[in-house]
Design a protein around this motif. Structure first.
Motif, PDB file in Angstrom:
ATOM      1  N   ASN A 200       0.823  -1.210   0.000  1.00 32.51           N
ATOM      2  CA  ASN A 200       0.000   0.000   0.000  1.00 32.51           C
ATOM      3  C   ASN A 200       0.859   1.263   0.000  1.00 32.51           C
ATOM      4  N   ILE A 203       2.244   1.924  -3.453  1.00 29.90           N
ATOM      5  CA  ILE A 203       1.213   2.511  -4.327  1.00 29.90           C
ATOM      6  C   ILE A 203       1.093   4.009  -4.050  1.00 29.90           C
ATOM      7  N   GLN A 204       1.044   4.383  -2.767  1.00 28.62           N
ATOM      8  CA  GLN A 204       0.933   5.799  -2.406  1.00 28.62           C
ATOM      9  C   GLN A 204       2.134   6.600  -2.882  1.00 28.62           C
ATOM     10  N   ASP A 207       1.956   7.048  -6.659  1.00 26.69           N
ATOM     11  CA  ASP A 207       0.957   8.069  -6.976  1.00 26.69           C
ATOM     12  C   ASP A 207       1.507   9.462  -6.704  1.00 26.69           C
ATOM     13  N   GLN A 212       3.277   5.271 -12.838  1.00 24.41           N
ATOM     14  CA  GLN A 212       2.319   4.186 -12.965  1.00 24.41           C
ATOM     15  C   GLN A 212       2.846   2.930 -12.277  1.00 24.41           C
ATOM     16  N   GLN A 213       1.923   2.123 -11.758  1.00 19.23           N
ATOM     17  CA  GLN A 213       2.324   0.929 -11.027  1.00 19.23           C
ATOM     18  C   GLN A 213       3.079  -0.069 -11.908  1.00 19.23           C
ATOM     19  N   ASN A 231       0.416  -7.393  -5.701  1.00 22.30           N
ATOM     20  CA  ASN A 231      -0.018  -6.384  -6.667  1.00 22.30           C
ATOM     21  C   ASN A 231       0.267  -6.887  -8.081  1.00 22.30           C
ATOM     22  N   ASN A 233       0.248  -5.415 -10.839  1.00 21.80           N
ATOM     23  CA  ASN A 233       0.820  -4.427 -11.753  1.00 21.80           C
ATOM     24  C   ASN A 233       2.324  -4.263 -11.610  1.00 21.80           C
TER      25      ASN A 233
END
Length: 271
Positions: A200, A203-204, A207, A212-213, A231, A233
């Protein structure tokens, strides 16, 4: 695919069995960093325990980042906290109840120090404090204020691995429902807030950096890395010494941490 973030676990991944970065791995990570790829250490340690390796890799300042406390905190390498998932006094009392299930050490981690109510400290907890450059403060439960907050909980071996097994096998279902619980090594169980995980946090951070992931590559080996490997991605690279669950979720299995596994995968997929 153009990789823009390479997130690297520390223990058992970046670091050898002797807690060192191999020269070839260091060279390759410095090379991709000079090319503008963000090299992010993603670790269960606090920032103080990661900074010696950041310095070795020449990663410093407000535009470089670490994910620490298993994803409960994102910090830039000037020390500023960008994301902070905390737990509080009720969580503290919950963990004291859980500790009664086995003869193990319990400690609470903050960016400043570790706290424990245990008078007898095993070598695992003592070594954890030393390796991460952290003071261990010992207090009686009644000395802990109601405003107490922390980022991560650790249960660790005192002297009998069967006690760790006993705790792990008897953790109530409500604990798994309420918290993110991982057995990162046989002698260590780590607990975070439910939404705090390396996956998580990454991802943050992506962003925040407008990345991009699919342009994120990850390396890991143990249970506290599973959230990153879950994940679909991310480009997921398992170390040769990784647990089977990590290998099963990986896109590629590289060599182990004692044989430049990181460097070999980066040269294969990035350079």
């Amino acid at each position: 695919m153009a990789i823009k973030i390479i997130a690297v676990d520390l223990d058992g991944t970046l670091l050898t069995s002797n807690n060192q970065i191999l020269p070839e791995t260091e060279r390759v990570l410095k090379q991709v960093s000079r090319q503008g790829i963000k090299v992010v250490l993603a670790t269960g340690r606090p920032l103080s325990g990661a900074m010696p390796y950041n310095r070795q890799l020449k990663l410093m300042g407000k535009d470089q980042y670490d994910i620490v406390f298993n994803g409960a905190v994102i910090q830039d390498l000037a020390g500023n906290i960008l994301m902070n998932q905390k737990m509080g006094y009720q969580d503290f009392t919950n963990m004291l109840r859980l500790q009664r299930l086995a003869h193990v050490n319990l400690h609470f981690e903050t960016p400043d120090c570790f706290w424990t109510c245990d008078r007898d400290i095993g070598t695992n907890l003592a070594n954890n404090g030393a390796v991460t450059n952290n003071m261990i403060k010992i207090r009686r439960p009644e000395e802990i204020p109601q405003a107490f907050s922390f980022n991560k909980i650790g249960f660790s071996l005192i002297d009998d691995l069967q006690e760790m097994d006993k705790l792990w096998n008897n953790i109530p279902e409500w604990v798994f429902n309420k918290y993110d619980v991982v057995r990162s090594f046989a002698e260590i169980i780590e607990i975070n807030d439910k939404i705090a995980s390396k996956g998580n946090a990454l991802i943050q951070l992506a962003d925040r950096l407008k990345i991009q992931q699919k342009d994120v590559m990850i390396f890991g080996d143990q249970g506290n890395d599973i959230s990153m490997f879950s994940n679909p991605n991310f480009k997921k690279i398992a170390m040769g010494n990784a647990i089977e669950l990590i290998k099963d979720k990986a896109d590629y299995v590289t060599d182990d941490n004692n044989h430049n596994g990181i460097a070999k995968a980066i040269k294969k997929f990035v350079l």
